[in-house]
Structures are given as structure tokens and as C-alpha cells.
Motif scaffolding. Structure first.
Motif, PDB file in Angstrom:
ATOM      1  N   PRO A 123      28.668  24.827  -3.346  1.00 26.59           N
ATOM      2  CA  PRO A 123      28.835  23.784  -4.364  1.00 26.59           C
ATOM      3  C   PRO A 123      27.523  23.329  -5.006  1.00 26.59           C
ATOM      4  O   PRO A 123      27.549  22.508  -5.920  1.00 26.59           O
ATOM      5  N   ASN A 124      26.395  23.825  -4.523  1.00 27.81           N
ATOM      6  CA  ASN A 124      25.087  23.469  -5.093  1.00 27.81           C
ATOM      7  C   ASN A 124      24.324  24.725  -5.497  1.00 27.81           C
ATOM      8  O   ASN A 124      23.105  24.816  -5.334  1.00 27.81           O
ATOM      9  N   ALA A 125      25.044  25.720  -6.036  1.00 26.99           N
ATOM     10  CA  ALA A 125      24.448  27.039  -6.287  1.00 26.99           C
ATOM     11  C   ALA A 125      23.236  26.968  -7.200  1.00 26.99           C
ATOM     12  O   ALA A 125      22.232  27.660  -6.969  1.00 26.99           O
ATOM     13  N   ARG A 126      23.294  26.167  -8.240  1.00 30.62           N
ATOM     14  CA  ARG A 126      22.149  26.091  -9.152  1.00 30.62           C
ATOM     15  C   ARG A 126      20.937  25.468  -8.462  1.00 30.62           C
ATOM     16  O   ARG A 126      19.793  25.852  -8.724  1.00 30.62           O
ATOM     17  N   SER A 127      21.181  24.527  -7.571  1.00 33.19           N
ATOM     18  CA  SER A 127      20.077  23.944  -6.803  1.00 33.19           C
ATOM     19  C   SER A 127      19.493  24.974  -5.839  1.00 33.19           C
ATOM     20  O   SER A 127      18.279  24.993  -5.600  1.00 33.19           O
ATOM     21  N   VAL A 128      20.354  25.832  -5.285  1.00 33.34           N
ATOM     22  CA  VAL A 128      19.871  26.913  -4.417  1.00 33.34           C
ATOM     23  C   VAL A 128      18.942  27.833  -5.209  1.00 33.34           C
ATOM     24  O   VAL A 128      17.860  28.205  -4.746  1.00 33.34           O
ATOM     25  N   LEU A 129      19.345  28.200  -6.417  1.00 29.97           N
ATOM     26  CA  LEU A 129      18.525  29.090  -7.239  1.00 29.97           C
ATOM     27  C   LEU A 129      17.181  28.446  -7.593  1.00 29.97           C
ATOM     28  O   LEU A 129      16.154  29.117  -7.624  1.00 29.97           O
ATOM     29  N   SER A 130      17.188  27.142  -7.834  1.00 23.13           N
ATOM     30  CA  SER A 130      15.936  26.444  -8.124  1.00 23.13           C
ATOM     31  C   SER A 130      15.009  26.476  -6.914  1.00 23.13           C
ATOM     32  O   SER A 130      13.790  26.697  -7.042  1.00 23.13           O
ATOM     33  N   ALA A 131      15.579  26.276  -5.724  1.00 21.36           N
ATOM     34  CA  ALA A 131      14.767  26.327  -4.510  1.00 21.36           C
ATOM     35  C   ALA A 131      14.225  27.728  -4.270  1.00 21.36           C
ATOM     36  O   ALA A 131      13.064  27.906  -3.864  1.00 21.36           O
ATOM     37  N   LEU A 132      15.052  28.751  -4.508  1.00 25.15           N
ATOM     38  CA  LEU A 132      14.604  30.134  -4.328  1.00 25.15           C
ATOM     39  C   LEU A 132      13.460  30.468  -5.277  1.00 25.15           C
ATOM     40  O   LEU A 132      12.520  31.197  -4.917  1.00 25.15           O
ATOM     41  N   LYS A 133      13.524  29.943  -6.485  1.00 23.49           N
ATOM     42  CA  LYS A 133      12.447  30.178  -7.453  1.00 23.49           C
ATOM     43  C   LYS A 133      11.143  29.573  -6.951  1.00 23.49           C
ATOM     44  O   LYS A 133      10.068  30.195  -7.062  1.00 23.49           O
ATOM     45  N   ARG A 134      11.211  28.388  -6.373  1.00 24.42           N
ATOM     46  CA  ARG A 134      10.002  27.753  -5.847  1.00 24.42           C
ATOM     47  C   ARG A 134       9.496  28.472  -4.602  1.00 24.42           C
ATOM     48  O   ARG A 134       8.288  28.546  -4.352  1.00 24.42           O
ATOM     49  N   MET A 135      10.421  29.024  -3.813  1.00 24.85           N
ATOM     50  CA  MET A 135      10.016  29.773  -2.625  1.00 24.85           C
ATOM     51  C   MET A 135       9.223  31.025  -2.988  1.00 24.85           C
ATOM     52  O   MET A 135       8.352  31.458  -2.231  1.00 24.85           O
ATOM     53  N   LYS A 136       9.507  31.615  -4.153  1.00 22.85           N
ATOM     54  CA  LYS A 136       8.800  32.829  -4.572  1.00 22.85           C
ATOM     55  C   LYS A 136       7.326  32.559  -4.822  1.00 22.85           C
ATOM     56  O   LYS A 136       6.507  33.480  -4.822  1.00 22.85           O
ATOM     57  N   GLU A 137       6.956  31.304  -5.039  1.00 21.05           N
ATOM     58  CA  GLU A 137       5.563  30.951  -5.270  1.00 21.05           C
ATOM     59  C   GLU A 137       4.769  30.844  -3.964  1.00 21.05           C
ATOM     60  O   GLU A 137       3.538  30.732  -3.984  1.00 21.05           O
ATOM     61  N   LEU A 138       5.479  30.886  -2.828  1.00 16.76           N
ATOM     62  CA  LEU A 138       4.813  30.811  -1.529  1.00 16.76           C
ATOM     63  C   LEU A 138       4.351  32.195  -1.088  1.00 16.76           C
ATOM     64  O   LEU A 138       4.881  33.205  -1.548  1.00 16.76           O
ATOM     65  N   PRO A 139       3.396  32.267  -0.155  1.00 18.98           N
ATOM     66  CA  PRO A 139       3.059  33.567   0.453  1.00 18.98           C
ATOM     67  C   PRO A 139       4.268  34.126   1.204  1.00 18.98           C
ATOM     68  O   PRO A 139       5.308  33.472   1.318  1.00 18.98           O
ATOM     69  N   GLU A 140       4.099  35.310   1.736  1.00 17.31           N
ATOM     70  CA  GLU A 140       5.207  35.951   2.450  1.00 17.31           C
ATOM     71  C   GLU A 140       5.707  35.067   3.596  1.00 17.31           C
ATOM     72  O   GLU A 140       4.923  34.487   4.343  1.00 17.31           O
ATOM     73  N   ILE A 141       7.029  34.968   3.706  1.00 13.77           N
ATOM     74  CA  ILE A 141       7.650  34.133   4.737  1.00 13.77           C
ATOM     75  C   ILE A 141       8.072  35.017   5.909  1.00 13.77           C
ATOM     76  O   ILE A 141       8.867  35.948   5.740  1.00 13.77           O
ATOM     77  N   GLU A 142       7.545  34.723   7.084  1.00 11.28           N
ATOM     78  CA  GLU A 142       7.885  35.491   8.285  1.00 11.28           C
ATOM     79  C   GLU A 142       9.061  34.891   9.038  1.00 11.28           C
ATOM     80  O   GLU A 142       9.879  35.613   9.611  1.00 11.28           O
ATOM     81  N   ILE A 143       9.133  33.562   9.080  1.00 12.03           N
ATOM     82  CA  ILE A 143      10.195  32.865   9.814  1.00 12.03           C
ATOM     83  C   ILE A 143      10.778  31.783   8.929  1.00 12.03           C
ATOM     84  O   ILE A 143      10.041  31.045   8.261  1.00 12.03           O
ATOM     85  N   ILE A 144      12.090  31.695   8.888  1.00  7.15           N
ATOM     86  CA  ILE A 144      12.756  30.541   8.282  1.00  7.15           C
ATOM     87  C   ILE A 144      13.314  29.713   9.424  1.00  7.15           C
ATOM     88  O   ILE A 144      14.235  30.136  10.137  1.00  7.15           O
ATOM     89  N   ALA A 145      12.713  28.547   9.628  1.00  8.64           N
ATOM     90  CA  ALA A 145      13.099  27.657  10.722  1.00  8.64           C
ATOM     91  C   ALA A 145      14.177  26.709  10.201  1.00  8.64           C
ATOM     92  O   ALA A 145      13.886  25.720   9.536  1.00  8.64           O
TER      93      ALA A 145
END
Length: 575
Positions: A211-233
Motif C-alpha cells: 500500500p506504500n509502493a511509491r514510498s518504497v520506490l523513493s526509499a530504493l532510489k535513496r538507497m542507491k546513493e549509498l555504498p554497497e550494502i552487505e547486510i540489511i538489518a
């Protein structure tokens, strides 16, 4: 080193695991919980995950559910003297993650609480005591020393309006609270076995993140600006390490599919008022089952321009009535005024009242929408006490009804457009006629079915195709039980007519129908030719349907010489 406390009668245990240098997961394992939050059924319990990051300074990321109070505080004290804690990072203020914030403040009055602007305000309104705080924005950093530099990612509406992610550059760990989680409880800290968890991962997404798909996509876009993610806690279930690209990719795919939906419903609620957030999530889940996108917005923190823009693109509106007194009254009433001013007569609407005595009458709000020419999609949902399982099921049904109403014209158009030789050939697949009935707790439901087949000999098993937008779908998960009633040739019209009609949300599907209970509790139709008692063993995603595989334990035929009613179609693109 893993330390697991001995299981107690209520099956609440603690697990501590060093997941990276200077980083410890504190996992509260709730083995037997079968309902969660907005009352979606759980098959495998759940966990509440908290994390301790120790550099030159120390940060605690989230706490736990209050039911774990003593277990959690004792476990934390075994890891660190609470007076040595420097920061408490509140990913969001939902009680299952922040239920022990007040206890931490009592043990560590020197601690600085870190969160989004909305989270800090929520905590001030809730705690009613002074505390040191630090508001963070997207991209802000906090250096704990020893290379533990934390970067904050603003991720509102996942699934509360105050959510933030926290990334530790040293360990390449992203702390995401609800996002990418699942309700799954076992001793495995990480996602070693993808096959074991993927159904729970998808179900969790559908219930809370879809129910928050567009918010998920916004968060994913911001995550792409981070270095490589090894663990999602994550805040619930196993942490992601072995399948990070795959599982993040699934979030992206599912959210893109939701965002491309031709129709959108705006759902307005209050995250910290009555039961508004829980009821709204149930309604939103029902809407998404019909293939309609949902945009959720908290009335308390809503920006007027964002409200206008959302209403302008929405085909339907759902509003939880706000309080008329108190600190939030002015803000929320202003938001309601903005919604009313931005509507148009082509929109449909629904209203629910979340339980507080001082809330504006739902009927007053309904009348305002009617005066503007809008059509009600479902009767007002009035909840004056703590919601029960039936309440949440009613909300889900109401949401599905709204979604189906908004897509009716498109559905009819698609049916008329598909008339090729392929569809005609598919229509020549004949099938029997059945009524599937089930009862879970105090909720009973039924559906007319024709896509049914025997699927195995050992064990005896059948398959049933169930459309994803059926109200009964939420009662047919692994472990659920039902009865398959076989209709009789020449004696099925009455039952077919009854169970094919549209039922208002929450209505009794069996009113006026002769039934008696099966050993599994589901209704057996007195006029059925035969019945079989079944238990769901697995579900397979088949596009717009779930294929349910169930084993059969009990059955009986009332007329041995009678034949099963058969259904013949001319075209295969609709029932």
C-alpha cells in the motif's frame, strides 16, 4: 557467539548475535504470535530486532515490544552498562519497536534520542518528559568513532510517516526497521534458506509495504546513493545477507508493478490516534488485492500541497475521521478541509471512525462528501472499541469492494476486447461447480468455485484456484481449513444464485442457507451432493489467482447415483 535463553511457557526468548565488528543484534523471539499489528495472520510467529553499535561512542538502534520488557532489559544490561549508551536511534515510533524507549531513558537519562522531525515530535507527545534529542534529515551523519560513521536516509511511510534508515559505513549494514522484513521466527539469524522464507517475505510486503509502493520506490532510489550494502538489518524476522540483491530487487519489481496501476486510491489516517493506522492498513490491503494502487498519508503530518496533489490524482478516497479536540485537532481538521476542497464528483469515497469518543461523526463527513456529489463505496465503518479479527476482515472486504468498483469499467472493457480463437479454445475447458466454505475464529466465508481438480493420490489432495481479490483469499493460507462442497447436476441453481451475488462487507454469507458444521469447523451445505474437509498445504502465485493445494481428510456423498454439476464456457477470458 549466539546466546539463546531457555524457552518459557509463553515462548518468548532472546537471542544475541555479533553480526559485524562492533555490532550486536538483540533479537526478541515471539514464537507463538499468530496475529500482528493490523491483524494479518502469522504462520511462523515473529521477532523484534534491536541493534547495538559500539565504536568510541555507542548507539542502540530501536528497542523492543513491551511484552519483552524484563527479558530485553536484562539482555541489554548483559551486553553494556546502560549508562554508557550515548545514542538511541528511533527508526520509527510504532510501539513494537519503541515500546521500551521510556525504560531506556530511565536507565540512561544521559542518552540522546535520534530520529526524524516527526518521530521526535511523536515521542514528546507520548512520553511527556524532557529528553535530549537530535533531529536528522536525509544525508545527515553521526560519527561514533572507530570508523562507525552512520548516515541517515529519510524513508517516510514505510510503514509509518516518521521512518528513517541508518547506514553504517564501516560494516556496510543498513538498518531498515519494517522495510525488507517479515514475520518469521526461528533461531537462524540470517536468510540462509530463501525457499523457506520467501512466501512470508512476499506476504509481509503485500500487507505492509504494497500500500506504500511509491514510498518504497523513493526509499530504493535513496538507497542507491549509498555504498554497497552487505547486510540489511530488519526490524522483524531474519536479517538479509545471503540474498540482498535478490530480495531488494523483488521490492523494486513489486513496487513498480503497483505504481504502474491505472487507478489510485488515497487513504488518509492518523498514525497515533485511536486505531486509525491499523484500520487504514487493512482497508489499503484490500484495495491493493483488486490491482488498484494506494497512496497513504498521515493527516497529522500532511503538507497541504501534498494533500491537494494526492487528491487530484486519486479515483477514490478513504478517510479516517480525526479528533475535534486536542493538539492534533487544528492540523487534521485543516487537512480534511483541504481534501474536501480538492475533490471532484467522479471520485468514490469511504469513511471509517477509529474509536475515540471525541472524533467527528463519520456520518457528518459522509454527508459532506455526498453534498459534493461523490459516491460512497462502502457504508461507514464505526469502531468504538479495540478492533477484533472480524473488524479487520470487514475493513479488508470494504477496501476490496472499493477497488473492484473503481475498476469495473476497465474489467468489462477487457472482457469484451479479448475474443480471439485462443480465448474461445480456452473456454472449452469444462469444470465442475463447487462452493468453498471456511470458518476461522468468528469469521466465516464462502465462494462459488469452478477451477477445482484432484492434484495427488498420496496424500489425497486437490487444487483450487482463488482470485486474489476474493474476500475469502485471506482465510486460505497454509494451515487454514475449509470444506469443498460439490454441487449436484440439476439441483444447483439456488446455491449458485445465492453465492454468486455481491455481499456487503461483513455480511453473513450463509443467511437463509441450510448448513451444519464439519469437524474442522467450516460450514457444510445441506443441499450439496458431496463434501470434503481440506487443509491448505501450499499456495502458488498464478498471476491474478492463487492456486491452493490442500490435502483431504474427510468426505461424504449424499446421493451416490447423482452427478456433479458441470460448467461450460464459450470464452476463456472470464468466468
Amino acid at each position: 557467539m549466539v546466546a539463546v535463553a531457555e524457552k518459557v511457557q509463553r515462548r518468548l526468548t532472546m537471542q544475541t548475535v555479533e553480526i559485524a565488528p562492533g555490532t550486536t543484534a538483540i533479537r526478541s523471539l515471539d514464537w507463538d504470535r499468530d496475529r500482528f499489528d493490523i491483524e494479518f495472520g502469522l504462520q511462523n510467529g515473529t521477532t523484534y530486532n534491536s541493534f547495538l553499535i559500539q565504536g568510541e561512542q555507542t548507539a542502540l538502534v530501536d528497542t523492543s515490544h513491551e511484552k519483552f520488557r524484563q527479558l530485553y532489559l536484562d539482555t541489554l544490561a548483559g551486553l553494556i552498562d546502560p549508562t554508557q549508551l550515548n545514542y538511541l536511534i528511533v527508526s520509527h515510533t510504532e510501539p513494537d519497536h519503541s515500546g521500551l524507549v521510556k525504560d531506556i531513558l530511565a536507565l540512561a537519562p544521559q542518552i540522546t534520542v535520534v530520529g526524524s522531525k516527526v518521530a521526535i515530535q511523536f515521542l514528546k507527545d507520548w512520553l511527556h518528559q524532557p529528553f535530549q534529542s537530535r533531529i536528522v534529515k536525509n544525508g545527515d551523519r553521526l560519527d561514533l568513532g572507530n570508523e562507525h560513521v552512520l548516515e541517515f536516509v529519510i524513508a517516510p511511510n514505510l510503514h509509518w510517516p516518521d521512518t528513517i534508515f541508518t547506514f553504517d559505513a564501516k560494516t556496510q549494514t543498513l538498518y531498515t526497521c519494517d522495510a525488507f522484513g517479515m514475520h518469521y521466527c526461528d533461531d537462524h539469524t540470517f536468510d540462509e534458506d530463501l525457499d523457506l522464507i520467501e512466501e512470508d517475505y512476499k506476504y509481509y510486503y503485500d500487507c505492509l509495504m504494497g500500500p506504500n509502493a511509491r514510498s518504497v520506490l523513493s526509499a530504493l532510489k535513496r538507497m542507491k546513493e549509498l555504498p554497497e550494502i552487505e547486510i540489511i538489518a530488519t526490524g522483524h524476522g531474519p536479517l538479509l545477507h545471503h540474498n540482498v540483491p535478490e530480495l531488494v530487487g523483488r521490492y523494486r519489481q513489486w513496487s513498480q508493478e503497483q505504481a504502474k496501476a491505472e487507478t489510485t486510491v488515497a487513504v488518509f489516517y492518523l498514525s497515533d490516534y485511536g486505531f486509525s493506522d491499523r484500520l487504514s492498513q487493512s482497508i489499503a490491503h484490500g484495495i491493493t488485492k483488486s490491482g488498484v494502487a494506494v497512496e497513504m498519508m498521515d493527516l497529522r503530518s500532511a503538507d497541504p500541497q501534498e494533500v491537494k496533489e494526492l487528491v487530484s490524482i486519486a479515483s477514490g478516497l478513504v478517510i479516517g475521521t480525526p479528533p475535534t479536540t486536542g493538539d492534533a485537532a487544528t492540523t487534521t481538521q485543516t487537512a480534511i478541509g483541504t481534501i474536501l476542497a480538492a475533490t471532484n464528483a467522479k471520485q468514490s469515497f469511504g469513511v471509517f471512525e477509529s474509536g475515540a469518543e471525541d472524533s467527528e461523526s463519520a456520518y457528518q463527513l459522509v454527508n459532506k462528501f455526498r453534498d459534493l456529489g461523490l459516491n460512497p463505496a462502502f457504508p461507514p465503518i464505526l469502531v468504538k472499541e479495540a478492533p477484533h479479527e472480524e473488524t479487520y476482515h470487514l475493513c479488508e472486504e470494504a477496501g476490496t469492494d472499493l477497488g473492484q468498483w473503481l475498476t469495473r469499467d476497465r474489467t468489462i472493457k477487457q472482457i469484451k476486447a479479448l475474443d480471439s480463437d485462443l480465448e474461445k479454445a480456452l473456454g472449452r475447458l469444462s469444470s465442475g461447480l463447487y462452493i468453498l466454505t471456511t470458518k476461522k475464529g468468528n469469521i466465516s466465508s464462502a465462494m462459488f468455485a469452478s477451477w477445482v481438480a484432484q492434484a495427488s493420490f498420496k496424500p489425497l489432495g486437490i487444487s483450487v484456484a482463488v482470485s486474489k481479490d476474493r474476500a475469502i483469499e485471506s482465510l486460505l493460507h497454509v494451515g487454514d481449513r475449509f470444506v469443498l462442497n460439490v454441487l449436484e447436476e440439476g439441483n444447483y441453481q439456488g446455491l449458485m444464485k445465492h453465492f454468486l451475488k455481491r455481499f456487503p462487507p461483513g455480511s453473513d454469507r450463509f443467511a437463509g442457507v441450510k448448513t451444519y458444521p464439519a469437524t474442522n469447523g467450516s460450514p457444510i451445505l445441506g443441499d450439496a451432493l458431496a463434501y470434503m474437509e481440506c487443509e491448505v498445504k501450499s499456495r502458488m502465485d498464478c498471476g491474478d489467482h492463487w492456486t491452493i493445494y490442500a490435502t483431504v481428510s474427510v468426505g461424504r456423498v449424499s446421493k451416490p447415483d447423482a452427478l456433479t454439476a458441470v460448467h461450460h464456457r464459450k470464452i476463456g477470458n472470464h468466468y
